[in-house]
Enzyme design. Structure first.
Site, short mmCIF file in Angstrom:
data_model
loop_
_atom_site.label_atom_id
_atom_site.label_comp_id
_atom_site.label_asym_id
_atom_site.label_seq_id
_atom_site.Cartn_x
_atom_site.Cartn_y
_atom_site.Cartn_z
N LYS A 1 -5.43 8.23 12.49
CA LYS A 1 -5.10 8.92 11.19
C LYS A 1 -5.71 7.80 10.00
CE LYS A 1 -1.83 9.47 8.30
NZ LYS A 1 -2.77 8.99 6.85
N GLY B 1 0.84 -0.85 7.55
CA GLY B 1 1.43 -0.26 6.27
C GLY B 1 2.57 -0.76 5.60
N SER B 2 3.16 0.06 4.92
CA SER B 2 4.24 -0.64 4.01
C SER B 2 5.52 -0.67 5.06
CB SER B 2 4.79 0.49 2.75
OG SER B 2 5.02 1.84 3.28
N GLY C 1 6.89 1.97 7.77
CA GLY C 1 7.06 1.27 9.46
C GLY C 1 8.36 1.53 9.91
N GLU D 1 2.48 -3.50 11.74
CA GLU D 1 2.32 -4.59 10.81
C GLU D 1 2.61 -4.24 9.71
OE1 GLU D 1 1.71 -7.70 11.39
OE2 GLU D 1 1.26 -7.34 13.81
N CYS E 1 -2.41 -7.88 2.78
CA CYS E 1 -1.09 -8.32 3.45
C CYS E 1 -1.05 -9.83 3.43
CB CYS E 1 -0.83 -7.56 4.78
SG CYS E 1 -2.08 -7.82 6.01
N GLN F 1 -1.08 2.44 -7.67
CA GLN F 1 -1.20 1.22 -7.40
C GLN F 1 -1.31 0.13 -8.65
OE1 GLN F 1 -0.34 -0.39 -4.36
NE2 GLN F 1 -0.11 -2.12 -5.49
N GLU G 1 6.98 -7.14 -2.28
CA GLU G 1 5.52 -7.27 -2.26
C GLU G 1 5.08 -6.40 -3.26
OE1 GLU G 1 3.64 -4.79 0.83
OE2 GLU G 1 2.25 -6.73 1.31
P1 NAD Z 1 1.54 3.17 3.34
O1 NAD Z 1 3.05 2.66 4.30
O2 NAD Z 1 2.10 3.92 2.36
O3 NAD Z 1 0.71 3.89 4.55
C1 NAD Z 1 0.20 3.64 5.78
C2 NAD Z 1 -0.15 4.85 6.33
O4 NAD Z 1 1.12 5.37 6.86
C3 NAD Z 1 -1.03 5.53 5.83
O5 NAD Z 1 -2.10 6.10 6.79
C4 NAD Z 1 -0.03 6.86 5.59
O6 NAD Z 1 -0.60 8.23 5.47
C5 NAD Z 1 0.75 6.79 6.82
N1 NAD Z 1 1.99 7.57 6.50
C6 NAD Z 1 2.87 7.78 5.28
N2 NAD Z 1 4.07 8.46 5.76
C7 NAD Z 1 3.99 8.81 7.05
C8 NAD Z 1 4.80 9.41 7.82
N3 NAD Z 1 6.15 9.98 7.31
N4 NAD Z 1 4.45 9.33 9.08
C9 NAD Z 1 3.60 8.67 9.63
N5 NAD Z 1 2.78 8.15 8.86
C10 NAD Z 1 2.97 8.05 7.49
O7 NAD Z 1 0.96 1.95 3.21
P2 NAD Z 1 -0.28 1.65 2.11
O8 NAD Z 1 0.16 1.68 0.96
O9 NAD Z 1 -1.45 2.58 2.95
O10 NAD Z 1 -0.92 0.16 2.73
C11 NAD Z 1 -0.07 -0.84 2.22
C12 NAD Z 1 0.68 -1.62 2.86
O11 NAD Z 1 0.20 -2.03 4.18
C13 NAD Z 1 1.34 -2.83 2.34
O12 NAD Z 1 2.68 -3.00 2.52
C14 NAD Z 1 0.57 -3.81 2.98
O13 NAD Z 1 1.10 -5.30 3.02
C15 NAD Z 1 0.55 -3.32 4.29
N6 NAD Z 1 -0.47 -3.93 5.44
C16 NAD Z 1 -0.05 -4.73 6.10
C17 NAD Z 1 -0.89 -5.32 7.08
C18 NAD Z 1 -0.67 -6.29 8.18
O14 NAD Z 1 -1.26 -6.44 9.07
N7 NAD Z 1 0.77 -6.76 8.25
C19 NAD Z 1 -2.35 -5.18 6.82
C20 NAD Z 1 -2.64 -4.23 5.89
C21 NAD Z 1 -1.72 -3.71 5.12
#
Ligand code: NAD
Length: 476
Positions: free
Chosen positions: A170, A223-224, A228, A245, A279, A326, A378
């Site tokens: 996804k 993701g966030s 997470g 991550e 990130c 954002q 962040e």
């Molecule tokens: P997000 O958490 O909003 O979304 C990430 C993913 O999770 C998306 O595909 C989203 O649709 C999905 N998601 C949202 N709600 C969910 C749920 N209830 N159940 C399952 N999946 C769900 O993050 P974002 O805004 O897309 O990305 C930005 C974040 O990602 C920042 O915090 C950034 O630091 C982090 N990031 C981390 C790394 C790393 O490797 N550490 C790399 C890139 C980005």
């Protein structure tokens, strides 16, 4: 409309979402079919049904498919880089760089498919042998963020397939385009039906279906922190493995003895390139007082040379922010910084360009304190702050005083301080005289503390998440 991929079939859905270019919101790239709960369940079942056969596929087949995918991605890196920059907003140079990285990742795991091995040991009991082998983890749910639309899917999908897992993938809501291309490329590269399923849709529906399905054996999430935590809680409930991550608040320490040009280049690259939406971005610049003013002046001199503009234009060095929400978040943190008493030394204004897009001048704060929200939370945009410190000891303390632990960096000509920082920085990745962002594809990637949970991604370390170890005792 670009369809979903379920069980080897391209499937349309009742709803679709437009993929919008953040450099020009009048530019609709394409409509993408939106999966609902029922379609997500079909995709998960398809992955589960495809697992027994794919998990036993020989290394040559897996190698050939991954190699063909790598070759196609690399051959099309300019076209795919353009798509990436159009949907995510990083500059074309950065977009092509990310696609090249994705191609190289597939190439790396094509090679790894041929290297699967085990260990053979004599038992401590006479007449018994011990064989240690690795088997696929099973059905993997892959949930990716918007900021690396092709590299992150690649560094999850390639090892998953390499080690014999099947996948439900996804992509993030904002960037379906590059993920769709990967699904298409792998299908044409010969991946059997059901081994990779592409289901685009809201996280709260499609992602949640993956989290709650008993058929999923592992979730790889980037993701966030907030999302997470939900992933980790769901995985704990189902007693299944997860790899998370998440965010960062990465420090770049600059000491008095640093090479000024190297330090300023590292800071401006790490903090602001890719619009600061990495990130691993250097959002906290921790600078000792002897070099502080010269360092800030050198950063400003470099910032004056940047051109924020349409990601596809050749003279743009920094693209737009990814979307309105954002952008609102970035601007609200700039206001928070001011209200906390930090001085906005350079930039931070909303910009207008020829096309309607989410343009923001990078923002550099000075006179900031470690406890300010802009130094603890962040922001995930082109906003960085300088924290003035007395010496190395204070710099190390401030660098580590954060709930995050993804990447860190130090600019110094002192071997003693560089080695001490490498050892004592509480981060998964440490850079010496390099930007905190920008990593190789063949070595482990990941953080500690609140940034990451579970096994490392990438390189040979990826196998720890994507395989289960089996120890067999054999007599006779
Ligand atoms: P997000 O958490 O909003 O979304 C990430 C993913 O999770 C998306 O595909 C989203 O649709 C999905 N998601 C949202 N709600 C969910 C749920 N209830 N159940 C399952 N999946 C769900 O993050 P974002 O805004 O897309 O990305 C930005 C974040 O990602 C920042 O915090 C950034 O630091 C982090 N990031 C981390 C790394 C790393 O490797 N550490 C790399 C890139 C980005």
């Amino acid at each position: 409309m670009k369809p979903l991929l379920i069980d080897g079939q391209w499937v349309n859905a009742p709803d679709a979402k437009a993929n919008i270019n953040p450099s020009d919101t009048n530019d609709v790239i394409e409509l993408y079919a939106l999966a609902n709960e029922a379609l997500a369940q079909q995709a998960i079942e398809a992955a589960a049904n495809a697992l027994p056969k794919w998990s036993l596929t020989g290394p040559q087949t897996r190698h050939d498919i991954l190699r063909r995918a790598a070759d196609e991605i690399l051959a099309r890196c300019e076209e795919l880089g353009r798509l990436l920059s159009r949907e995510e907003g990083k500059t074309l140079k950065e977009g092509i760089g990310e696609v090249t990285r994705a191609g190289n990742i597939f190439g790396f795991f094509a090679g790894e498919a041929l290297r699967a091995g085990g260990e053979l040991l004599p038992s401590v009991r006479d007449g018994v042998g011990v064989e240690i082998t690795r088997e696929p983890t099973g059905v993997i749910g892959i949930i990716s963020p918007w900021n690396f639309p092709i590299a992150i899917p690649a560094w999850k999908i390639a090892p998953a397939l390499c080690y014999g897992n099947t996948v439900v993938f996804k992509p993030a809501e904002l960037v379906p385009g590059c993920g769709w291309e990967i699904a298409d490329i792998l299908t044409r590269a010969g991946l059997p039906a059901g081994v990779l399923n592409f289901i685009y849709g809201p996280g709260s529906v499609v992602g949640q279906a993956m989290l709650e399905s008993p058929l999923v054996d592992g979730i790889s999430f980037t993701g966030s922190v907030a999302t997470g935590k939900r992933v980790a809680e769901a995985c704990a409930r189902h007693m299944r493995r997860c790899q998370l991550e998440m965010g960062g608040k990465n420090p770049l320490v600059v000491l008095d003895d640093a090479d000024l040009d190297i330090a300023a280049d590292c800071a401006v690259d790490g903090a602001f390139f890719a619009t600061g939406q990495r990130c691993t971005a250097s959002s906290r610049l921790i600078v000792s007082e002897g070099i502080h003013d010269r360092f800030v002046a050198a950063c400003v001199e470099r910032l004056n040379r940047q051109r924020v503009g349409d990601a596809l234009k050749a003279d743009s060095t920094i693209g737009p922010v990814v979307d309105q929400s954002q952008l609102d978040q970035d601007i609200s943190y700039i206001d928070i910084g001011r209200s906390e008493g930090a001085s906005l030394h350079w930039g931070g204004e909303r910009l207008n360009r020829e096309t309607p897009g989410f343009y923001l001048q990078p923002a550099l704060f000075v006179d900031t304190a470690p406890a300010m929200r802009i130094n603890r939370e962040e922001i995930f945009g082109p906003v960085a702050s300088v924290i003035r410190v007395r010496d190395y000891d204070e710099a190390l303390h401030v660098a580590n005083d954060t709930p995050f632990g993804l990447a860190s960096g130090i600019c110094t000509t002192s071997l003693k301080h560089a080695r001490h920082f490498q050892r004592h920085s509480q981060a998964g990745m440490v850079m010496v005289n390099l930007p905190t962002a920008g990593v190789d594809y063949h070595v482990p990637f990941g953080g500690r503390k609140g940034s990451s949970l579970g096994q490392r991604e990438q390189g040979t370390y990826a196998k720890e998440f994507y395989t289960e170890v089996k120890t067999a005792y054999v007599r006779g």
